[in-house]
Design a protein around this motif. Sequence first.
Motif, PDB file in Angstrom:
ATOM      1  N   GLU A   1       1.741   9.767  -4.490  1.00  0.00           N
ATOM      2  CA  GLU A   1       1.547  10.745  -3.411  1.00  0.00           C
ATOM      3  C   GLU A   1       0.262  10.518  -2.615  1.00  0.00           C
ATOM      4  OE1 GLU A   1       2.152  14.764  -4.712  1.00  0.00           O
ATOM      5  OE2 GLU A   1       4.057  14.251  -5.647  1.00  0.00           O
ATOM      6  N   SER A   2      -0.841  10.334  -3.309  1.00  0.00           N
ATOM      7  CA  SER A   2      -2.095  10.081  -2.581  1.00  0.00           C
ATOM      8  C   SER A   2      -3.053   9.325  -3.493  1.00  0.00           C
ATOM      9  CB  SER A   2      -2.743  11.395  -2.145  1.00  0.00           C
ATOM     10  OG  SER A   2      -3.183  12.095  -3.296  1.00  0.00           O
ATOM     11  N   ILE A   3      -4.070   8.759  -2.885  1.00  0.00           N
ATOM     12  CA  ILE A   3      -5.046   8.015  -3.694  1.00  0.00           C
ATOM     13  C   ILE A   3      -5.827   8.983  -4.591  1.00  0.00           C
ATOM     14  CG2 ILE A   3      -6.885   8.006  -1.934  1.00  0.00           C
ATOM     15  CD1 ILE A   3      -7.419   5.039  -2.907  1.00  0.00           C
ATOM     16  N   GLU A   4      -5.999  10.222  -4.135  1.00  0.00           N
ATOM     17  CA  GLU A   4      -6.716  11.206  -4.954  1.00  0.00           C
ATOM     18  C   GLU A   4      -5.948  11.507  -6.239  1.00  0.00           C
ATOM     19  OE1 GLU A   4      -6.358  11.526  -1.608  1.00  0.00           O
ATOM     20  OE2 GLU A   4      -8.457  10.986  -1.242  1.00  0.00           O
ATOM     21  N   ARG A   5      -4.609  11.632  -6.101  1.00  0.00           N
ATOM     22  CA  ARG A   5      -3.783  11.892  -7.293  1.00  0.00           C
ATOM     23  C   ARG A   5      -3.879  10.722  -8.273  1.00  0.00           C
ATOM     24  NH1 ARG A   5       0.441  15.805  -6.737  1.00  0.00           N
ATOM     25  NH2 ARG A   5       1.183  15.148  -8.782  1.00  0.00           N
TER      26      ARG A   5
ATOM     27  N   LEU B   1       1.228   4.321  -2.722  1.00  0.00           N
ATOM     28  CA  LEU B   1       0.986   5.703  -2.286  1.00  0.00           C
ATOM     29  C   LEU B   1       2.197   6.595  -2.545  1.00  0.00           C
ATOM     30  CD1 LEU B   1      -1.005   5.184   1.030  1.00  0.00           C
ATOM     31  CD2 LEU B   1      -1.823   6.316  -1.032  1.00  0.00           C
ATOM     32  N   GLU B   2       3.393   6.037  -2.311  1.00  0.00           N
ATOM     33  CA  GLU B   2       4.609   6.829  -2.546  1.00  0.00           C
ATOM     34  C   GLU B   2       4.766   7.171  -4.020  1.00  0.00           C
ATOM     35  OE1 GLU B   2       7.966   4.831  -0.815  1.00  0.00           O
ATOM     36  OE2 GLU B   2       7.090   5.009   1.189  1.00  0.00           O
TER      37      GLU B   2
ATOM     38  N   GLU C   1       0.843  -1.202   0.000  1.00  0.00           N
ATOM     39  CA  GLU C   1       0.000   0.000   0.000  1.00  0.00           C
ATOM     40  C   GLU C   1       0.882   1.258   0.000  1.00  0.00           C
ATOM     41  OE1 GLU C   1      -2.987  -0.173   3.123  1.00  0.00           O
ATOM     42  OE2 GLU C   1      -3.050   2.009   3.151  1.00  0.00           O
ATOM     43  N   GLN C   2       1.914   1.236   0.841  1.00  0.00           N
ATOM     44  CA  GLN C   2       2.814   2.387   0.917  1.00  0.00           C
ATOM     45  C   GLN C   2       3.553   2.621  -0.387  1.00  0.00           C
ATOM     46  OE1 GLN C   2       3.068   4.869   3.108  1.00  0.00           O
ATOM     47  NE2 GLN C   2       1.299   3.846   3.990  1.00  0.00           N
TER      48      GLN C   2
ATOM     49  N   GLN D   1      -6.816  -0.743   1.306  1.00  0.00           N
ATOM     50  CA  GLN D   1      -7.205   0.201   2.360  1.00  0.00           C
ATOM     51  C   GLN D   1      -8.493  -0.232   3.055  1.00  0.00           C
ATOM     52  OE1 GLN D   1      -7.079   4.121   0.509  1.00  0.00           O
ATOM     53  NE2 GLN D   1      -4.921   4.323   1.023  1.00  0.00           N
TER      54      GLN D   1
END
Lengths: 99, 161
Positions: free
Chosen positions: B43-47, B39-40, B35-36, B73
């Motif tokens: 940057e974010s799930i929204e991006r 995300l890395e 998951e990390q 998540q």
Amino acid sequence: MKIYRKIYELRNKERLESVEIIKDGKRIYYSYNYQILKDNKWRISVRWDNFQKKPHVDSFDENGNLQSSSSTREKSLKEVLELIDIFGKNIVSMDITKL
Amino acid sequence: MVKILFLWTLQNFEGINIQIKLRKVYDEKERDALEQNILEEFESIERLKQKVSRNGCREPELVDKLMVLEYLQKGAEYKEEKISHSEKSISVLTYRRVHLMGYISNNEVRSIQELANGLDRDYKNVYDDVNILFKNGLIDLNKEGKRRIPILKADNILIEF
């Protein structure tokens, strides 16, 4: 909830990568990616998925650019493996509305 | 504890149907790491969602990453399976290499040298076997300083006829 990622090594330089998400015993998402190894990189040639609950099939050129897209009925992993087994690499040049 | 299973499927191997599957079940720590990693990258799930809505079918890998991230998540289990259809895969499993994997499974091995000592085998031969197993996805090699620590990616190898 379960996420399954599978890689089927097929013939030389061909493989199928799948992602399936199962919730309450039902498959709620799938993607089946028929890939060909080019320049040491696996590239998707044909892809079946049901993202946003819209089952469709896409084909890509050897550089990974989207060539065509068509809606289709929901496909199972077994069906896709059978299609690949029958048509082999010819699947890349097929009319995707037939897939 | 990491729970990993290996099965491979080989078909039509010299006219005999042989099934070997390789399976890995991620534990909580590994799911968090996965998951990390996603995300890395975004940057974010929204991006990531924005990228998917912009590029959609043109970058299908993003769609898979988004779906995997969303359900990780939500606490979904994560399982990987590798199914091989080549004769080469089974030829990797010599007695010495299977023995080597068994040793890693039953002992805490901190380096290839330690593994060679434990097996009472020549370092060069063990090093070569480790690399072949690594290239074929049967073990991982974690770097710790100058050492490379062989980590077994399987606690079960099933061959079915």
